[in-house]
Design a protein around this motif. Structure first.
Motif, PDB file in Angstrom:
ATOM      1  N   THR A  61       0.828  -1.203   0.000  1.00  0.00           N
ATOM      2  CA  THR A  61       0.000   0.000   0.000  1.00  0.00           C
ATOM      3  C   THR A  61       0.865   1.256   0.000  1.00  0.00           C
ATOM      4  OG1 THR A  61      -1.720  -1.181   1.236  1.00  0.00           O
ATOM      5  CG2 THR A  61      -1.846   1.220   1.200  1.00  0.00           C
ATOM      6  N   LEU A  62       1.896   1.268   0.826  1.00  0.00           N
ATOM      7  CA  LEU A  62       2.785   2.427   0.863  1.00  0.00           C
ATOM      8  C   LEU A  62       3.541   2.591  -0.450  1.00  0.00           C
ATOM      9  CD1 LEU A  62       4.191   2.071   4.492  1.00  0.00           C
ATOM     10  CD2 LEU A  62       2.654   3.840   3.650  1.00  0.00           C
ATOM     11  N   SER A  63       3.917   1.491  -1.062  1.00  0.00           N
ATOM     12  CA  SER A  63       4.589   1.566  -2.364  1.00  0.00           C
ATOM     13  C   SER A  63       3.654   2.143  -3.416  1.00  0.00           C
ATOM     14  CB  SER A  63       5.060   0.168  -2.788  1.00  0.00           C
ATOM     15  OG  SER A  63       6.033  -0.327  -1.890  1.00  0.00           O
ATOM     16  N   PHE A  64       2.380   1.805  -3.310  1.00  0.00           N
ATOM     17  CA  PHE A  64       1.386   2.342  -4.250  1.00  0.00           C
ATOM     18  C   PHE A  64       1.292   3.861  -4.118  1.00  0.00           C
ATOM     19  CE2 PHE A  64      -3.014   3.835  -4.669  1.00  0.00           C
ATOM     20  CZ  PHE A  64      -3.210   3.623  -6.027  1.00  0.00           C
ATOM     21  N   PHE A  65       1.180   4.341  -2.862  1.00  0.00           N
ATOM     22  CA  PHE A  65       1.093   5.781  -2.644  1.00  0.00           C
ATOM     23  C   PHE A  65       2.402   6.475  -3.028  1.00  0.00           C
ATOM     24  CE2 PHE A  65      -2.297   4.570   0.504  1.00  0.00           C
ATOM     25  CZ  PHE A  65      -3.328   5.189  -0.173  1.00  0.00           C
ATOM     26  N   TYR A  66       3.522   5.800  -2.804  1.00  0.00           N
ATOM     27  CA  TYR A  66       4.812   6.374  -3.173  1.00  0.00           C
ATOM     28  C   TYR A  66       4.891   6.601  -4.684  1.00  0.00           C
ATOM     29  CZ  TYR A  66       9.823   6.700  -4.072  1.00  0.00           C
ATOM     30  OH  TYR A  66      11.065   7.101  -4.500  1.00  0.00           O
ATOM     31  N   SER A  67       4.487   5.620  -5.461  1.00  0.00           N
ATOM     32  CA  SER A  67       4.528   5.748  -6.920  1.00  0.00           C
ATOM     33  C   SER A  67       3.554   6.806  -7.420  1.00  0.00           C
ATOM     34  CB  SER A  67       4.224   4.397  -7.578  1.00  0.00           C
ATOM     35  OG  SER A  67       2.931   3.945  -7.224  1.00  0.00           O
ATOM     36  N   LYS A  68       2.421   6.964  -6.726  1.00  0.00           N
ATOM     37  CA  LYS A  68       1.421   7.945  -7.154  1.00  0.00           C
ATOM     38  C   LYS A  68       1.880   9.383  -6.874  1.00  0.00           C
ATOM     39  CE  LYS A  68      -2.027   5.518  -8.824  1.00  0.00           C
ATOM     40  NZ  LYS A  68      -2.510   5.726 -10.221  1.00  0.00           N
ATOM     41  N   THR A  69       2.648   9.569  -5.819  1.00  0.00           N
ATOM     42  CA  THR A  69       3.042  10.924  -5.437  1.00  0.00           C
ATOM     43  C   THR A  69       4.435  11.303  -5.916  1.00  0.00           C
ATOM     44  OG1 THR A  69       3.858  10.061  -3.309  1.00  0.00           O
ATOM     45  CG2 THR A  69       1.593  10.879  -3.366  1.00  0.00           C
ATOM     46  N   ILE A  80       6.850   9.085   2.534  1.00  0.00           N
ATOM     47  CA  ILE A  80       6.302   7.729   2.471  1.00  0.00           C
ATOM     48  C   ILE A  80       7.427   6.704   2.463  1.00  0.00           C
ATOM     49  CG2 ILE A  80       5.000   6.118   1.023  1.00  0.00           C
ATOM     50  CD1 ILE A  80       3.277   8.480   0.140  1.00  0.00           C
ATOM     51  N   ALA A  81       8.498   7.001   1.734  1.00  0.00           N
ATOM     52  CA  ALA A  81       9.631   6.088   1.695  1.00  0.00           C
ATOM     53  C   ALA A  81      10.280   5.946   3.076  1.00  0.00           C
ATOM     54  CB  ALA A  81      10.657   6.573   0.673  1.00  0.00           C
ATOM     55  N   LEU A  82      10.412   7.066   3.789  1.00  0.00           N
ATOM     56  CA  LEU A  82      10.973   7.016   5.140  1.00  0.00           C
ATOM     57  C   LEU A  82      10.073   6.211   6.072  1.00  0.00           C
ATOM     58  CD1 LEU A  82      12.238  10.692   5.612  1.00  0.00           C
ATOM     59  CD2 LEU A  82      13.652   8.641   5.486  1.00  0.00           C
ATOM     60  N   LEU A  83       8.769   6.451   5.967  1.00  0.00           N
ATOM     61  CA  LEU A  83       7.826   5.717   6.808  1.00  0.00           C
ATOM     62  C   LEU A  83       7.873   4.219   6.517  1.00  0.00           C
ATOM     63  CD1 LEU A  83       5.565   5.754   8.903  1.00  0.00           C
ATOM     64  CD2 LEU A  83       3.943   6.197   7.049  1.00  0.00           C
ATOM     65  N   THR A  84       8.020   3.868   5.258  1.00  0.00           N
ATOM     66  CA  THR A  84       8.124   2.453   4.883  1.00  0.00           C
ATOM     67  C   THR A  84       9.354   1.814   5.508  1.00  0.00           C
ATOM     68  OG1 THR A  84       7.017   2.919   2.775  1.00  0.00           O
ATOM     69  CG2 THR A  84       8.233   0.847   2.948  1.00  0.00           C
ATOM     70  N   ASP A  85      10.485   2.506   5.444  1.00  0.00           N
ATOM     71  CA  ASP A  85      11.718   1.978   6.042  1.00  0.00           C
ATOM     72  C   ASP A  85      11.578   1.833   7.554  1.00  0.00           C
ATOM     73  OD1 ASP A  85      12.919   1.833   3.575  1.00  0.00           O
ATOM     74  OD2 ASP A  85      13.915   3.786   3.755  1.00  0.00           O
TER      75      ASP A  85
END
Length: 236
Positions: A61-69, A80-85
């Protein structure tokens, strides 16, 4: 009769001495069993919490939002990338010894600080200094970050005159970690109960014994917590 009483008294105290030793051994065994039960309970609770979260769903889900933004809002994508890590590190298990690389723990701490800066438009005043001897070190996970989170929760971290000060030093096979923050005052502010810091100390004590030190200082204006952990051979 005198000799009989004499040796009877010696025999009694001899019996009492070994009886007391047996009692001390029993108490120590019960304490050890209690600590093991507490450790197992914490591990079960941690595993139960992880079981409630599907990490693959969250990462996808986070990867999806990352690619969209990414194309429209790079700052949000970076957040989002930081939050994912951060979430990936928080959910991953440690090694067989229950520890992680110190370098990974520092990266996790740096990501957390960077994400907080993004939340407040880089208006936070934080001094994070590191002085680490060359070497390979392993530590218990989520110890350092918990102390920093406590400072963000109860501290005033946007004051340029009194920045949040974080110092990490590793020298002569010892880790020294200090967090100092100005105490935030206000009608809605919750004062720290010290429960989180106490839990950290109990966890460290079960792992390192009496060689670990965790000191707290509160002078009504500033709160300082200092941690000292000795590295053993299997920690390097």
């Amino acid at each position: 009769i005198w000799w009989w009483m004499h040796y009877t008294i010696y025999a009694y105290f001899y019996w009492l001495y070994f009886k007391n030793i047996d009692r001390i051994k029993t108490v120590n065994q019960l304490r050890s069993q209690n600590l093991e039960l507490q450790a197992q309970k914490l591990k079960i609770q941690y595993n139960f919490l992880k079981a409630q979260i599907n990490p693959h769903f969250l990462y996808n889900t986070l990867s999806f939002f990352y690619s969209k933004t990414l194309t429209n809002d790079k700052q949000t994508a970076e957040g989002i990338a930081l939050l994912t890590d951060i979430m990936r590190y928080s959910l991953q298990p440690g090694g067989e010894d229950g520890r992680v690389e110190l370098e990974d723990e520092i990266t996790h701490l740096t990501n957390y600080i960077q994400l907080q800066q993004m939340r407040y438009n880089n208006k936070l005043n934080i001094q994070f200094t590191k002085n680490i001897d060359q070497g390979h070190y392993r530590v218990l996970p989520h110890i350092l970050i918990t102390l920093v989170e406590n400072a963000f929760k109860h501290g005033e971290v946007n004051n340029p005159l009194h920045p949040l000060r974080i110092e990490l030093t590793v020298k002569q096979s010892n880790l020294f970690f200090t967090v100092e923050n100005k105490i935030r005052r206000g009608p809605r502010d919750q004062h720290s109960t010290g429960v989180g810091v106490s839990n950290i100390y109990e966890r460290l004590k079960m792992e390192y014994g009496d060689s670990v030190r965790l000191d707290r200082k509160n002078d009504d204006n500033f709160f300082t917590v200092s941690l000292s952990i000795p590295f053993h051979t299997n920690d390097k």
